[in-house]
Motif scaffolding. Structure first.
Motif, short mmCIF file in Angstrom:
data_model
loop_
_atom_site.label_atom_id
_atom_site.label_comp_id
_atom_site.label_asym_id
_atom_site.label_seq_id
_atom_site.Cartn_x
_atom_site.Cartn_y
_atom_site.Cartn_z
N TRP A 131 0.80 -1.19 -0.05
CA TRP A 131 0.16 -0.06 0.06
C TRP A 131 1.09 1.11 0.00
CZ3 TRP A 131 -3.73 2.72 -1.33
CH2 TRP A 131 -3.97 3.99 -0.77
N GLY A 132 1.92 1.17 0.64
CA GLY A 132 2.78 2.48 0.80
C GLY A 132 3.43 2.74 -0.70
N ILE A 133 3.75 1.64 -1.28
CA ILE A 133 4.29 1.67 -2.63
C ILE A 133 3.41 2.52 -3.51
CG2 ILE A 133 5.32 0.69 -4.58
CD1 ILE A 133 6.60 -1.27 -2.71
N PHE A 134 2.18 1.84 -3.49
CA PHE A 134 1.14 2.22 -4.29
C PHE A 134 0.79 3.98 -3.95
CE2 PHE A 134 -3.49 2.89 -5.31
CZ PHE A 134 -3.55 2.63 -6.43
N ARG A 135 0.53 3.98 -2.65
CA ARG A 135 0.19 5.42 -2.36
C ARG A 135 1.15 6.58 -2.61
NH1 ARG A 135 0.90 5.10 3.56
NH2 ARG A 135 3.07 5.46 2.73
N ASP A 136 2.41 6.27 -2.24
CA ASP A 136 3.44 7.10 -2.62
C ASP A 136 3.81 7.43 -3.87
OD1 ASP A 136 3.75 7.32 0.27
OD2 ASP A 136 5.50 6.13 0.25
N LEU A 137 3.77 6.29 -4.82
CA LEU A 137 4.32 6.70 -6.45
C LEU A 137 2.94 6.97 -7.27
CD1 LEU A 137 6.75 3.69 -6.85
CD2 LEU A 137 7.08 6.28 -6.85
N ASN A 138 1.91 6.26 -6.78
CA ASN A 138 0.64 6.57 -7.85
C ASN A 138 -0.07 7.89 -7.22
OD1 ASN A 138 0.82 4.61 -9.79
ND2 ASN A 138 -0.08 3.35 -8.44
N LEU A 139 -0.26 7.96 -5.83
CA LEU A 139 -1.00 9.03 -5.30
C LEU A 139 -0.24 10.08 -4.74
CD1 LEU A 139 -3.78 6.71 -3.44
CD2 LEU A 139 -3.76 7.37 -5.90
N GLY A 140 0.90 10.12 -4.42
CA GLY A 140 1.64 11.05 -3.80
C GLY A 140 2.18 12.11 -4.96
N THR A 174 5.06 13.56 -6.40
CA THR A 174 6.59 13.27 -6.78
C THR A 174 6.90 14.12 -7.98
OG1 THR A 174 5.66 11.53 -8.70
CG2 THR A 174 5.63 10.75 -6.47
N GLU A 175 8.26 14.01 -8.57
CA GLU A 175 8.69 14.61 -9.62
C GLU A 175 7.64 14.67 -10.93
OE1 GLU A 175 11.34 16.51 -9.27
OE2 GLU A 175 11.49 15.98 -7.22
N LEU A 176 7.11 13.42 -10.97
CA LEU A 176 6.23 13.55 -12.41
C LEU A 176 4.70 13.82 -11.95
CD1 LEU A 176 7.34 9.87 -13.64
CD2 LEU A 176 7.95 12.08 -14.41
N SER A 177 4.11 14.52 -12.91
CA SER A 177 2.81 14.73 -12.64
C SER A 177 1.91 13.78 -12.77
CB SER A 177 2.45 15.96 -13.56
OG SER A 177 2.28 15.09 -14.92
#
Length: 133
Positions: free
Chosen positions: A33-42, A44-47
């Motif tokens: 969940w942390g990976i999904f949350r941080d990369l997909n929903l968080g 980050t450098e990408l919009s």
């Protein structure tokens, strides 16, 4: 299943705990969940738009109907047009096509890198010349 804290966070973020998240093995559920949350929903450098297009392209190349559906919906939510979705899938396809040609024919990687560097140097030179005109 994930810890109660993670379940609560998933419900708050997504409005539910999707069934597919319930099949993640216990040792990895909170971390997944942390990976999904941080990369997909968080943030980050990408919009969100860029991440969605990357997701669509990767999903198409992997032939994953689940990921394709999710990332297309994510992309639409981020304002990506249907034409842009089609183009992203086409770019993934040509990338996979040329990768197959290069790998299958065992093309020399160092030669490929040299040629690529020369190509982009040529393109930069052309753009600089056009800017000077």
């Amino acid at each position: 299943m994930a810890s109660q804290q993670t379940v609560q966070e998933v419900e708050e973020s997504l409005g539910q705990v999707p069934g597919w998240m319930e099949i993640i093995a216990e040792p990895a559920s909170d971390h997944s969940w942390g990976i999904f949350r941080d990369l997909n929903l968080g943030e980050t450098e990408l919009s969100p738009r860029e991440k969605a297009l990357i997701g669509v392209s990767a999903a198409a190349a992997m032939n994953c109907p689940y990921c394709t559906y999710f990332h297309k919906e994510e992309a639409r939510f981020a304002g990506v047009s249907e034409a842009e979705l089609k183009e992203a899938v086409n770019v993934a396809g040509i990338t996979e096509y040329f990768s197959t040609l290069l790998h299958g024919n065992e093309y020399e990687e160092a030669e490929f890198a040299t040629e690529t560097d020369e190509i982009f140097e040529h393109i930069r030179d052309q753009q600089a010349a056009q800017a000077d005109d």
